[in-house]
Design an enzyme around this catalytic site. Structure first.
Site, PDB file in Angstrom:
ATOM      1  N   CYS A   1       0.876  -1.171   0.000  1.00 43.64           N
ATOM      2  CA  CYS A   1       0.000   0.000   0.000  1.00 43.64           C
ATOM      3  C   CYS A   1       0.916   1.224   0.000  1.00 43.64           C
ATOM      4  O   CYS A   1       1.668   1.432   0.959  1.00 43.64           O
ATOM      5  CB  CYS A   1      -0.875  -0.031   1.240  1.00 43.64           C
ATOM      6  SG  CYS A   1      -1.876   1.436   1.472  1.00 43.64           S
TER       7      CYS A   1
ATOM      8  N   CYS B   1      -0.576   3.685  -6.452  1.00 39.39           N
ATOM      9  CA  CYS B   1      -1.509   3.064  -5.503  1.00 39.39           C
ATOM     10  C   CYS B   1      -1.698   1.638  -5.999  1.00 39.39           C
ATOM     11  O   CYS B   1      -1.929   1.430  -7.198  1.00 39.39           O
ATOM     12  CB  CYS B   1      -2.841   3.823  -5.526  1.00 39.39           C
ATOM     13  SG  CYS B   1      -4.186   2.976  -4.679  1.00 39.39           S
TER      14      CYS B   1
HETATM   15  N1  DGL Z   1      -3.845   0.450  -1.948  1.00 35.19           N
HETATM   16  C1  DGL Z   1      -3.580   1.665  -1.244  1.00 35.19           C
HETATM   17  C2  DGL Z   1      -2.346   2.368  -1.809  1.00 35.19           C
HETATM   18  O1  DGL Z   1      -1.547   1.752  -2.483  1.00 35.19           O
HETATM   19  C3  DGL Z   1      -4.636   2.700  -1.210  1.00 35.19           C
HETATM   20  C4  DGL Z   1      -6.008   2.432  -0.969  1.00 35.19           C
HETATM   21  C5  DGL Z   1      -6.533   3.207   0.200  1.00 35.19           C
HETATM   22  O2  DGL Z   1      -6.778   4.413   0.098  1.00 35.19           O
HETATM   23  O3  DGL Z   1      -6.700   2.549   1.213  1.00 35.19           O
HETATM   24  O4  DGL Z   1      -2.177   3.539  -1.599  1.00 35.19           O
END
Ligand code: DGL
Length: 268
Positions: free
Chosen positions: A77, A188
């Protein structure tokens, strides 16, 4: 090409975006055991504050680490990695790697030195990104594009919903009309889902998926820092979430499709 490391690896994300990362890494390191954790109550992290995110990750990962012998934690993330990685490294006694926006790779690939970073609100407005932007400003123009709408869209598609891609194309059409930027960073993990849409819609742009760039880094890290001769017994990959809501129960089939044998609940 694949590597035969038999490690026990946690992959953590706020939602299901990390599954895209899991699919990529599993292809390259197929014999490791994966523990996929998603914080279905805290999701999304892209608009939550730093201490909320840190506290949740600490509590959740500690619970999973108490049950399993873990060799490596991957924060799949970008948002959590940017806001929490240094703190997590101090507070959790495990090797931790985060997925971070692959800006350096983008600077190597761009022709016109204009790059766009597509990421969550928290990532875009972080001091980490503003420092990098300032540092590179002598040569590169970095356009910052936040979108929580795309996070929700990706999450719902990953949960099995069929949704219109209109919000995606609205954002992309800004770039289609002109030459700049020529390089787009998916900052993301949820946005890896849109790679093919982007390649198709913006056929002459360079798309940089931060997840793929991070996997190369992880391979180097394992080689250098982890005793990869260890032979963890193969157990089936497990998924974990923090609350078994009605919606989460319906994800069991999807998680099985991705290769997980069970969905476990962590009490925090
Ligand atoms: N998957 C998360 C990232 O890579 C973002 C998603 C979220 O906002 O929780 O930033």
């Amino acid at each position: 090409m694949y590597f035969e490391y038999k490690l026990n690896i946690i992959i953590f994300d706020s939602g299901l975006g990390g599954l895209l990362f899991y699919n990529q890494i599993k292809r390259i390191i197929p014999y490791s055991n994966y523990f996929y954790i998603f914080d279905n109550i805290g999701f999304p992290y892209g608009n939550k504050n730093k201490s909320y995110i840190i506290n949740r990750i600490i509590k959740i990962t500690n619970s999973v680490c108490a049950l399993n012998k873990i060799d490596l934690i991957i924060i799949a993330c970008n948002t959590a990695s940017i806001l929490a990685l240094s703190k997590l490294r101090k507070l959790l006694n495990y090797p931790i790697i985060g997925v971070l926006p692959a800006i350096k790779m983008a600077t190597k690939l761009t022709y016109n030195n204009c790059i766009c970073l597509l990421a969550t609100n928290n990532t875009i407005h972080s001091t980490y990104i503003s420092k990098i932007k300032r540092k590179l400003s002598y040569k590169y123009k970095i356009i910052l594009t936040p979108s929580m709408q795309l996070v929700y869209l990706a999450e719902r598609i990953l949960q099995g919903s069929c949704l219109s891609m209109t919000p995606l194309y609205k954002i992309f059409s800004l770039w289609k009309r002109n030459n700049i930027p020529d390089t787009i960073i998916l900052g993301c993990t949820h946005f890896s889902l849109f790679t093919l849409n982007l390649l198709h819609f913006l056929d002459r742009k360079i798309i940089v998926d931060s997840s793929i760039v991070t996997i190369n880094f992880i391979l180097k890290f394992i080689k250098k820092n982890i005793n990869y001769n260890q032979n963890n017994e193969y157990v089936h990959d497990k998924a974990y979430c923090v609350s078994l809501t009605k919606k989460t129960k319906s994800l069991i089939t999807i998680l099985k499709y991705h290769g997980f044998k069970s969905l476990n609940i962590i009490n925090i």
